[in-house]
Design an enzyme around this catalytic site. Structure first.
Site, mmCIF file in Angstrom:
data_model
loop_
_atom_site.group_PDB
_atom_site.id
_atom_site.type_symbol
_atom_site.label_atom_id
_atom_site.label_comp_id
_atom_site.label_asym_id
_atom_site.label_seq_id
_atom_site.Cartn_x
_atom_site.Cartn_y
_atom_site.Cartn_z
ATOM 1 N N HIS A 124 52.978 40.238 40.064
ATOM 2 C CA HIS A 124 52.874 40.036 41.493
ATOM 3 C C HIS A 124 53.583 40.917 42.489
ATOM 4 O O HIS A 124 53.292 40.908 43.693
ATOM 5 C CB HIS A 124 53.227 38.493 42.021
ATOM 6 C CG HIS A 124 52.356 37.464 41.084
ATOM 7 N ND1 HIS A 124 50.869 37.171 41.318
ATOM 8 C CD2 HIS A 124 52.761 36.398 40.313
ATOM 9 C CE1 HIS A 124 50.542 36.434 40.707
ATOM 10 N NE2 HIS A 124 51.478 35.884 39.973
ATOM 11 N N ASP A 131 48.057 37.059 31.821
ATOM 12 C CA ASP A 131 48.746 36.011 32.523
ATOM 13 C C ASP A 131 47.813 35.078 33.272
ATOM 14 O O ASP A 131 46.559 35.603 33.501
ATOM 15 C CB ASP A 131 49.742 36.385 33.658
ATOM 16 C CG ASP A 131 50.621 35.468 34.065
ATOM 17 O OD1 ASP A 131 51.564 35.144 33.651
ATOM 18 O OD2 ASP A 131 50.239 34.808 35.210
ATOM 19 N N HIS A 147 47.708 33.769 36.105
ATOM 20 C CA HIS A 147 47.472 34.323 37.599
ATOM 21 C C HIS A 147 46.888 35.813 37.523
ATOM 22 O O HIS A 147 47.487 36.682 36.774
ATOM 23 C CB HIS A 147 48.830 33.909 38.214
ATOM 24 C CG HIS A 147 49.485 32.736 38.265
ATOM 25 N ND1 HIS A 147 50.295 32.428 37.444
ATOM 26 C CD2 HIS A 147 48.975 31.985 39.069
ATOM 27 C CE1 HIS A 147 50.586 31.180 37.775
ATOM 28 N NE2 HIS A 147 49.855 30.668 38.750
ATOM 29 N N ASP A 199 51.185 30.931 30.849
ATOM 30 C CA ASP A 199 50.596 29.864 31.591
ATOM 31 C C ASP A 199 49.257 29.415 31.554
ATOM 32 O O ASP A 199 49.105 28.621 32.266
ATOM 33 C CB ASP A 199 51.167 30.259 33.139
ATOM 34 C CG ASP A 199 50.989 31.597 33.611
ATOM 35 O OD1 ASP A 199 50.421 32.558 32.745
ATOM 36 O OD2 ASP A 199 51.412 32.001 34.742
HETATM 37 C C1 SP5 Z 1 54.466 35.411 37.218
HETATM 38 C C2 SP5 Z 1 53.845 34.145 37.591
HETATM 39 O O1 SP5 Z 1 53.170 33.595 36.586
HETATM 40 N N1 SP5 Z 1 53.960 33.827 38.904
HETATM 41 C C3 SP5 Z 1 53.315 32.580 39.193
HETATM 42 C C4 SP5 Z 1 53.896 32.176 40.593
HETATM 43 C C5 SP5 Z 1 53.088 30.704 41.004
HETATM 44 N N2 SP5 Z 1 53.903 30.294 41.970
HETATM 45 C C6 SP5 Z 1 53.090 29.414 42.796
HETATM 46 C C7 SP5 Z 1 53.285 28.057 42.113
HETATM 47 C C8 SP5 Z 1 52.150 27.136 42.791
HETATM 48 C C9 SP5 Z 1 52.603 25.834 42.257
HETATM 49 N N3 SP5 Z 1 51.442 24.942 42.325
HETATM 50 C C10 SP5 Z 1 51.615 23.756 41.512
HETATM 51 C C11 SP5 Z 1 50.618 22.925 41.371
HETATM 52 C C12 SP5 Z 1 50.900 21.830 40.354
HETATM 53 N N4 SP5 Z 1 49.642 21.048 39.917
HETATM 54 ZN ZN ZN Z 2 51.448 33.609 35.925
#
Ligand code: SP5
Ligand code: ZN
Length: 376
Positions: A187, A224, A226, A314
């Site tokens: 990111h 990943d 994301h 993830d």
């Molecule tokens: C490297 C990596 O995987 N970074 C991911 C960063 C995500 N951060 C935002 C998390 C948002 C959490 N939302 C919670 C939803 C629960 N159902």
């Molecule tokens: Zn991620």
């Protein structure tokens, strides 16, 4: 132990052991701890915890065919080949500047409260920045989930060394090496941190392979959950680096503002960004179909350097922040599909937050990758 067949004396096939896969790891990440993030108006313990890396290391140590090693030191030049010096200075100095200014007492992580977004400026040309890296943090950060503590800068630097050491092992002949990077990187963009990431380990490796290791074409596969907005941004206009990502559709999934299928790159990089956004509850069938397409794009690009794999777990069914439905055994199949490309590979750790399963998932993926490569 996995066996690899090699041509032996005429009329026989001698089975020789596959050399152990280097697992590059450092204890420096342990100083990036005690983190909190702000989600839905609540302060919660950061999903991105030291236990993630400890669990992966433990599981790989208990499995066969992995050999841990410390990183070598590559210095700041490879980081500055990718990132704005101002971002590097913010990561290095935000914590100490906050303490020196008396704006923090060191008992809490540093999270920005004021962000410099493009609409702040509108038509104005704004060139000034406040004194102190901690006051500039909001100009170089895009979310409230990427806290800085005393050990953050050293951990971020060590994660880069871990990644570059893994790449260097592959250039020296290891067919596969794994960098247990923590913090993750995909990111982080040229002048921006966020998403638990400070320096973009995978992008730094790709650029190093180009500049310092003689590769003309480098492909990055990002699995990943994301979208790797930082990696995509860094190579958006590049004709020499392919970026292919499978991820939760940004229509519903973080980081929300990139990763749509119609983002294809620009300039020399037109057609060298490929996004494969996927629906909630994607399981192995849907994933494998998309991965097939991703691997075809990579094969067509015909990279001459090692494949860089940004690997996150993830995508696991029980991940607390993802919504895919992959199971542990699926990672062996996915690793197997990637491994069948048959090229040298450097796998770098990104996300994955189901701590109780992350070790088994890493073992499954890396074993699948290694065994398919050895059989290829
Ligand atoms: C490297 C990596 O995987 N970074 C991911 C960063 C995500 N951060 C935002 C998390 C948002 C959490 N939302 C919670 C939803 C629960 N159902
Ligand atoms: Zn991620």
């Amino acid at each position: 132990m996995s066996l690899r067949r090699t041509a032996g004396t005429i009329g026989t096939l001698a089975a020789v052991p596959t050399p152990p896969t280097p697992v590059i790891r450092s204890d420096a990440h342990l100083g990036h701890a005690g983190l909190v993030e702000l989600v839905a108006g609540r302060e919660i313990p950061c999903y991105e915890s030291p236990e993630r890396a400890e669990e992966i290391e433990r599981a790989l140590g208990a499995a066969q065919g992995f050999s841990p090693a410390e990183p070598e030191l590559f210095g700041t030049a490879p980081i500055l080949a990718v990132h704005d010096p101002e971002l590097v200075a913010v990561v290095e100095h935000a914590w100490t500047d906050a303490l020196a200014a008396g704006d923090a007492d060191g008992s809490r992580p540093l999270i920005p409260d004021t962000f410099k977004l493009a609409p702040y400026a509108g038509p104005m040309e704004l060139t000034g920045l406040p004194n102190g890296a901690h006051r500039r943090l909001g100009a170089f950060c895009f979310d409230t989930a990427t806290p800085i503590v005393a050990g953050t800068a050293a951990a971020a630097r060590a994660a880069v060394d871990v990644a570059l050491t893994a790449a260097s092992r592959v250039m020296d002949g290891a067919g596969l090496a794994y960098g247990l990077c923590r913090p993750p990187g995909h990111h982080a963009a040229r002048a921006m941190l966020g998403g638990y990431c400070f320096f973009n380990n995978a992008a730094i490796v790709a650029e190093w392979l180009r500049r310092d290791a003689g590769a003309a074409r480098v492909a990055i596969l990002d699995v990943d959950y994301h979208h790797g907005n930082g990696t995509q941004q860094l190579f958006w206009e590049r004709g020499d680096v392919l970026y292919v990502s499978l991820h939760g559709d940004p229509a519903r999934a973080y980081p929300y503002y990139s990763g749509f299928a119609d983002e294809r790159g620009a300039g020399d990089g037109v057609g060298l960004t490929h996004n494969l956004p996927l629906p909630a509850q994607t399981g192995l069938d849907g994933y494998a179909t998309a991965l097939d397409e991703a691997l075809s794009r990579i094969a067509a690009f015909d990279p001459d350097g090692p494949l860089v794999v940004s690997v996150g777990f993830d995508t696991f069914g029980r991940d607390p922040i993802g919504d895919f439905a992959l199971r542990t055994a699926d990672y062996a199949a996915i690793g197997g599909m990637v491994g069948e490309l048959g090229v040298p590979m450097v796998a770098l750790q990104e996300g994955g937050y189901a701590v109780d399963a992350i070790g088994a998932n890493a073992v499954a993926f890396l074993s699948g990758l290694r065994d398919a490569r050895a059989g290829a």
